[in-house]
Design an enzyme around this catalytic site. Structure first.
Site, PDB file in Angstrom:
ATOM      1  N   VAL A 127      29.479  18.669  -8.409  1.00 42.24           N
ATOM      2  CA  VAL A 127      30.163  19.701  -7.623  1.00 42.24           C
ATOM      3  C   VAL A 127      29.837  21.096  -8.146  1.00 42.24           C
ATOM      4  O   VAL A 127      29.478  21.992  -7.379  1.00 42.24           O
ATOM      5  CB  VAL A 127      31.688  19.437  -7.627  1.00 42.24           C
ATOM      6  CG1 VAL A 127      32.451  20.605  -7.013  1.00 42.24           C
ATOM      7  CG2 VAL A 127      32.000  18.145  -6.878  1.00 42.24           C
TER       8      VAL A 127
ATOM      9  N   ASP B 273      29.258  24.920 -18.958  1.00 43.40           N
ATOM     10  CA  ASP B 273      29.559  23.528 -19.293  1.00 43.40           C
ATOM     11  C   ASP B 273      29.730  23.425 -20.796  1.00 43.40           C
ATOM     12  O   ASP B 273      29.146  24.213 -21.550  1.00 43.40           O
ATOM     13  CB  ASP B 273      28.436  22.591 -18.818  1.00 43.40           C
ATOM     14  CG  ASP B 273      28.956  21.189 -18.527  1.00 43.40           C
ATOM     15  OD1 ASP B 273      29.140  20.856 -17.340  1.00 43.40           O
ATOM     16  OD2 ASP B 273      29.203  20.434 -19.492  1.00 43.40           O
TER      17      ASP B 273
ATOM     18  N   THR C  88      39.175  17.570  -7.889  1.00 38.64           N
ATOM     19  CA  THR C  88      40.193  16.825  -7.145  1.00 38.64           C
ATOM     20  C   THR C  88      41.361  16.538  -8.089  1.00 38.64           C
ATOM     21  O   THR C  88      41.206  15.815  -9.075  1.00 38.64           O
ATOM     22  CB  THR C  88      39.589  15.508  -6.618  1.00 38.64           C
ATOM     23  OG1 THR C  88      38.465  15.839  -5.803  1.00 38.64           O
ATOM     24  CG2 THR C  88      40.603  14.732  -5.799  1.00 38.64           C
TER      25      THR C  88
ATOM     26  N   GLU D  81      36.975  20.092  -2.675  1.00 37.71           N
ATOM     27  CA  GLU D  81      35.566  19.919  -2.309  1.00 37.71           C
ATOM     28  C   GLU D  81      35.394  18.619  -1.514  1.00 37.71           C
ATOM     29  O   GLU D  81      35.955  17.603  -1.870  1.00 37.71           O
ATOM     30  CB  GLU D  81      34.728  19.873  -3.594  1.00 37.71           C
ATOM     31  CG  GLU D  81      33.256  19.701  -3.360  1.00 37.71           C
ATOM     32  CD  GLU D  81      32.716  20.756  -2.405  1.00 37.71           C
ATOM     33  OE1 GLU D  81      32.821  21.951  -2.708  1.00 37.71           O
ATOM     34  OE2 GLU D  81      32.197  20.368  -1.337  1.00 37.71           O
ATOM     35  N   PHE D  82      34.592  18.691  -0.454  1.00 34.33           N
ATOM     36  CA  PHE D  82      34.380  17.505   0.396  1.00 34.33           C
ATOM     37  C   PHE D  82      32.923  17.068   0.422  1.00 34.33           C
ATOM     38  O   PHE D  82      32.557  16.219   1.227  1.00 34.33           O
ATOM     39  CB  PHE D  82      34.872  17.783   1.822  1.00 34.33           C
ATOM     40  CG  PHE D  82      36.343  18.088   1.902  1.00 34.33           C
ATOM     41  CD1 PHE D  82      37.271  17.062   1.917  1.00 34.33           C
ATOM     42  CD2 PHE D  82      36.795  19.399   1.932  1.00 34.33           C
ATOM     43  CE1 PHE D  82      38.633  17.332   1.967  1.00 34.33           C
ATOM     44  CE2 PHE D  82      38.157  19.688   1.984  1.00 34.33           C
ATOM     45  CZ  PHE D  82      39.081  18.649   2.001  1.00 34.33           C
TER      46      PHE D  82
ATOM     47  N   GLY E  20      32.473   2.509  -3.378  1.00 31.67           N
ATOM     48  CA  GLY E  20      32.333   2.659  -4.831  1.00 31.67           C
ATOM     49  C   GLY E  20      32.229   4.139  -5.132  1.00 31.67           C
ATOM     50  O   GLY E  20      32.764   4.968  -4.397  1.00 31.67           O
TER      51      GLY E  20
ATOM     52  N   CYS F 111      34.512   8.851  -6.568  1.00 27.60           N
ATOM     53  CA  CYS F 111      35.647   9.511  -5.899  1.00 27.60           C
ATOM     54  C   CYS F 111      36.646   8.542  -5.267  1.00 27.60           C
ATOM     55  O   CYS F 111      37.807   8.515  -5.660  1.00 27.60           O
ATOM     56  CB  CYS F 111      35.130  10.490  -4.855  1.00 27.60           C
ATOM     57  SG  CYS F 111      34.358  11.927  -5.623  1.00 27.60           S
TER      58      CYS F 111
ATOM     59  N   LYS G 109      25.498   4.463  -3.552  1.00 28.07           N
ATOM     60  CA  LYS G 109      25.105   4.609  -2.154  1.00 28.07           C
ATOM     61  C   LYS G 109      23.698   5.204  -2.122  1.00 28.07           C
ATOM     62  O   LYS G 109      23.184   5.627  -3.163  1.00 28.07           O
ATOM     63  CB  LYS G 109      26.111   5.457  -1.377  1.00 28.07           C
ATOM     64  CG  LYS G 109      26.161   6.909  -1.807  1.00 28.07           C
ATOM     65  CD  LYS G 109      27.061   7.683  -0.864  1.00 28.07           C
ATOM     66  CE  LYS G 109      26.942   9.159  -1.132  1.00 28.07           C
ATOM     67  NZ  LYS G 109      27.756   9.955  -0.226  1.00 28.07           N
TER      68      LYS G 109
ATOM     69  N   ARG H 193      28.188   5.563 -11.001  1.00 27.09           N
ATOM     70  CA  ARG H 193      29.608   5.409 -11.306  1.00 27.09           C
ATOM     71  C   ARG H 193      30.287   4.520 -10.266  1.00 27.09           C
ATOM     72  O   ARG H 193      30.179   4.755  -9.078  1.00 27.09           O
ATOM     73  CB  ARG H 193      30.288   6.786 -11.370  1.00 27.09           C
ATOM     74  CG  ARG H 193      29.807   7.614 -12.556  1.00 27.09           C
ATOM     75  CD  ARG H 193      30.439   8.978 -12.582  1.00 27.09           C
ATOM     76  NE  ARG H 193      29.904   9.875 -11.566  1.00 27.09           N
ATOM     77  CZ  ARG H 193      30.218  11.166 -11.487  1.00 27.09           C
ATOM     78  NH1 ARG H 193      31.068  11.698 -12.325  1.00 27.09           N
ATOM     79  NH2 ARG H 193      29.689  11.917 -10.542  1.00 27.09           N
TER      80      ARG H 193
HETATM   81  P1  NAD Z   1      30.681  15.454 -13.117  1.00 27.45           P
HETATM   82  O1  NAD Z   1      31.127  14.474 -14.150  1.00 27.45           O
HETATM   83  O2  NAD Z   1      29.369  15.281 -12.466  1.00 27.45           O
HETATM   84  O3  NAD Z   1      30.717  16.929 -13.745  1.00 27.45           O
HETATM   85  C1  NAD Z   1      31.756  17.424 -14.502  1.00 27.45           C
HETATM   86  C2  NAD Z   1      31.181  18.391 -15.529  1.00 27.45           C
HETATM   87  O4  NAD Z   1      32.253  19.043 -16.221  1.00 27.45           O
HETATM   88  C3  NAD Z   1      30.331  17.720 -16.606  1.00 27.45           C
HETATM   89  O5  NAD Z   1      29.056  18.353 -16.657  1.00 27.45           O
HETATM   90  C4  NAD Z   1      31.112  17.927 -17.892  1.00 27.45           C
HETATM   91  O6  NAD Z   1      30.280  18.077 -19.028  1.00 27.45           O
HETATM   92  C5  NAD Z   1      31.860  19.209 -17.588  1.00 27.45           C
HETATM   93  N1  NAD Z   1      33.061  19.419 -18.411  1.00 27.45           N
HETATM   94  C6  NAD Z   1      34.005  18.528 -18.783  1.00 27.45           C
HETATM   95  N2  NAD Z   1      34.929  19.115 -19.546  1.00 27.45           N
HETATM   96  C7  NAD Z   1      34.579  20.420 -19.649  1.00 27.45           C
HETATM   97  C8  NAD Z   1      35.140  21.541 -20.314  1.00 27.45           C
HETATM   98  N3  NAD Z   1      36.278  21.429 -21.007  1.00 27.45           N
HETATM   99  N4  NAD Z   1      34.505  22.719 -20.218  1.00 27.45           N
HETATM  100  C9  NAD Z   1      33.358  22.839 -19.525  1.00 27.45           C
HETATM  101  N5  NAD Z   1      32.776  21.811 -18.863  1.00 27.45           N
HETATM  102  C10 NAD Z   1      33.382  20.617 -18.941  1.00 27.45           C
HETATM  103  O7  NAD Z   1      31.843  15.490 -12.037  1.00 27.45           O
HETATM  104  P2  NAD Z   1      31.701  15.789 -10.463  1.00 27.45           P
HETATM  105  O8  NAD Z   1      31.239  14.558  -9.771  1.00 27.45           O
HETATM  106  O9  NAD Z   1      30.999  17.071 -10.255  1.00 27.45           O
HETATM  107  O10 NAD Z   1      33.243  15.986 -10.082  1.00 27.45           O
HETATM  108  C11 NAD Z   1      33.992  17.132 -10.463  1.00 27.45           C
HETATM  109  C12 NAD Z   1      35.282  17.144  -9.679  1.00 27.45           C
HETATM  110  O11 NAD Z   1      34.997  17.255  -8.278  1.00 27.45           O
HETATM  111  C13 NAD Z   1      36.113  15.863  -9.816  1.00 27.45           C
HETATM  112  O12 NAD Z   1      37.480  16.207  -9.763  1.00 27.45           O
HETATM  113  C14 NAD Z   1      35.736  15.066  -8.595  1.00 27.45           C
HETATM  114  O13 NAD Z   1      36.753  14.179  -8.199  1.00 27.45           O
HETATM  115  C15 NAD Z   1      35.562  16.160  -7.567  1.00 27.45           C
HETATM  116  N6  NAD Z   1      34.667  15.836  -6.445  1.00 27.45           N
HETATM  117  C16 NAD Z   1      33.492  15.169  -6.688  1.00 27.45           C
HETATM  118  C17 NAD Z   1      32.664  14.878  -5.616  1.00 27.45           C
HETATM  119  C18 NAD Z   1      31.380  14.118  -5.834  1.00 27.45           C
HETATM  120  O14 NAD Z   1      30.825  13.642  -4.838  1.00 27.45           O
HETATM  121  N7  NAD Z   1      30.885  13.978  -7.046  1.00 27.45           N
HETATM  122  C19 NAD Z   1      33.007  15.278  -4.322  1.00 27.45           C
HETATM  123  C20 NAD Z   1      34.186  15.969  -4.118  1.00 27.45           C
HETATM  124  C21 NAD Z   1      35.011  16.251  -5.194  1.00 27.45           C
END
Ligand code: NAD
Length: 406
Positions: A11, A30, A121, A151-152, A257, A260, A320, A327
């Site tokens: 995201v 990050d 989320t 985020e969607f 799966g 999310c 997918k 994951r």
């Molecule tokens: P991700 O695991 O790919 O990325 C998260 C990032 O945050 C990682 O790079 C991690 O190192 C970093 N991080 C963790 N703790 C931190 C900190 N204290 N300081 C700085 N960086 C830190 O996760 P994602 O898939 O991008 O999902 C992020 C959020 O968005 C979640 O809540 C998820 O539910 C939501 N979301 C994800 C998707 C998707 O398709 N992946 C879609 C919609 C919403």
């Protein structure tokens, strides 16, 4: 506009790249130093169509940078997005540790009015929690607002989804704060909905829970079709043409799966229970989904038993198509069960788990030629039973009559 995005995952990186592409000055933060060093070296931590080119273009133009220094990034930004992971705890509750860590860091760093936007989320009520954490860690009081902007995007089409979202949800405490986000998103020219913060948080969970319900519903119908000798793909078509139902997410298969839907459905069941509501429908949705991999493997066992020493080629591992994200991928469950039952990799049978286009357009004549025994288990209904019969396969799919050797 000067923006910072904290958490450079699926995201965060996509959001940062798109905002930079729209002309903003973006810093992606990050706490994973290796990830930041890779990004600085032009190496993408994830695969997402179009991402590498967009990142390279904006880095070259100086609009997109990467850092581990949260405080410096916060101080230069008008808007700070939180996009860190919110994984599940063992009881389904959402683990907000990363969100809390980032909120603390923002509070400690903030020197002037800032809009903090939660894009991760998070359960309803987290906006208020973030506000409290920031306030508690400020050295001296500085005004700020917390906005929810769920985020969607879908992995595999994340750039496209971010550039052309169906809707942009902005949960803001005041109209004035909402305007800051409206201005940022205005160039996308997409429908925007402004709500209060808890409603925006709820929209995200309600949407994912509803889509999961559609998936489990059609999978339950597939189970009945298998028992009744009906064809679920025809049922899906017949249902999907009703505009009140729609065909999206109405495909029987191995269930949902990914990072999310499984965690978000569990989280909403947990949140509801905490608030005193037994979300029985959603519990059933989770249960139907949990049984999918076992159901698929049962069909394999029935056709090939005993599995001991059988060689099974599994097509598709990611959760997918068009992503490298493993994951909560169904392939892990399927392969673990097959291995437990004594099967190995190779080809007495083929099991299709993820519907990549490469597999849809596989040369089936050739496949038939190289298999010791032409048995195919199709967990996503990508091939036509009649064609498989003509090609001489024994073919098992989801919610349809199997094609058995005559
Ligand atoms: P991700 O695991 O790919 O990325 C998260 C990032 O945050 C990682 O790079 C991690 O190192 C970093 N991080 C963790 N703790 C931190 C900190 N204290 N300081 C700085 N960086 C830190 O996760 P994602 O898939 O991008 O999902 C992020 C959020 O968005 C979640 O809540 C998820 O539910 C939501 N979301 C994800 C998707 C998707 O398709 N992946 C879609 C919609 C919403």
């Amino acid at each position: 506009m000067n923006i910072c995005v904290v958490g450079t995952g699926y995201v965060g990186l996509v959001t940062g790249a798109v905002f930079a592409d729209l002309g903003n000055d973006v810093v992606c933060v990050d706490n994973d130093a290796v990830k930041i060093a890779d990004l600085d070296g032009g190496r993408m931590p994830i695969y997402e169509p179009g991402l590498e080119e967009m990142v390279a273009r904006n880095v070259a133009d100086g609009r997109l940078t990467f850092t581990t220094d949260l405080a410096a990034a916060v101080r230069r930004s008008v808007i700070v997005f939180i996009t860190v992971g919110t994984p599940p705890k063992s009881d389904g509750q959402t683990d907000l540790t990363a969100v809390e860590d980032v909120a603390r860091g923002i509070g400690q760093a903030m020197e002037r009015y800032t809009v903090v936007v939660n894009k991760s989320t998070v359960p309803v009520g987290t906006g208020e929690f973030v506000r409290e954490v920031i306030e508690r860690h400020q050295a001296s009081p500085v005004a700020f607002d917390v906005v929810s902007n769920p985020e969607f995007l879908r992995e595999g089409s994340a750039i496209e989804d971010t550039l052309r979202p169906d809707r942009i949800v902005i949960g803001a405490p005041t109209q004035q704060v909402a305007m800051t986000l409206l201005e940022l998103y205005a160039p996308l020219e997409r429908p925007m909905i402004i709500t209060d913060v808890p409603s925006a948080e709820m929209i995200k969970y309600a949407s994912n829970a509803f889509l999961s319900t559609k998936i489990s519903f059609i999978n339950a119908i597939a189970n009945i079709c298998e028992l009744a000798g009906a064809d679920v793909t025809q049922v899906m078509k017949g249902m999907g043409l009703d505009p009140r139902i729609g065909s999206a997410f109405l495909a029987a298969g191995l269930g949902y799966g990914g990072s999310c839907f499984p965690k978000d459905t569990d989280s909403l069941v947990h949140t509801a229970a905490t608030l005193g509501y037994d979300f029985a429908i959603l519990k059933a949705v989770v249960e139907v989904n949990r049984e999918r991999a076992a159901h698929f493997v049962d069909a394999i066992v029935k056709a090939l038993a005993p599995l001991d020493g059988r060689v099974i080629a599994v097509l598709g591992l990611a959760f997918k198509p068009n992503t490298d994200d493993m994951r909560e991928a169904k392939s892990v469950e399927v392969v673990e069960r097959l291995l437990e039952l004594g099967a190995t990799g190779g080809a007495d049978a083929v099991a299709l788990v993820t519907e990549w286009n490469e597999f849809k357009f596989l040369n089936l004549e050739r496949l038939r030629g190289v298999m010791r025994r032409p048995v195919v288990f199709d967990g996503r209904n990508v091939w036509e039973p009649e064609r498989m019969r003509r090609l001489g396969f024994e073919y098992h799919s989801i919610g349809r009559k199997p094609v058995l050797p005559s």
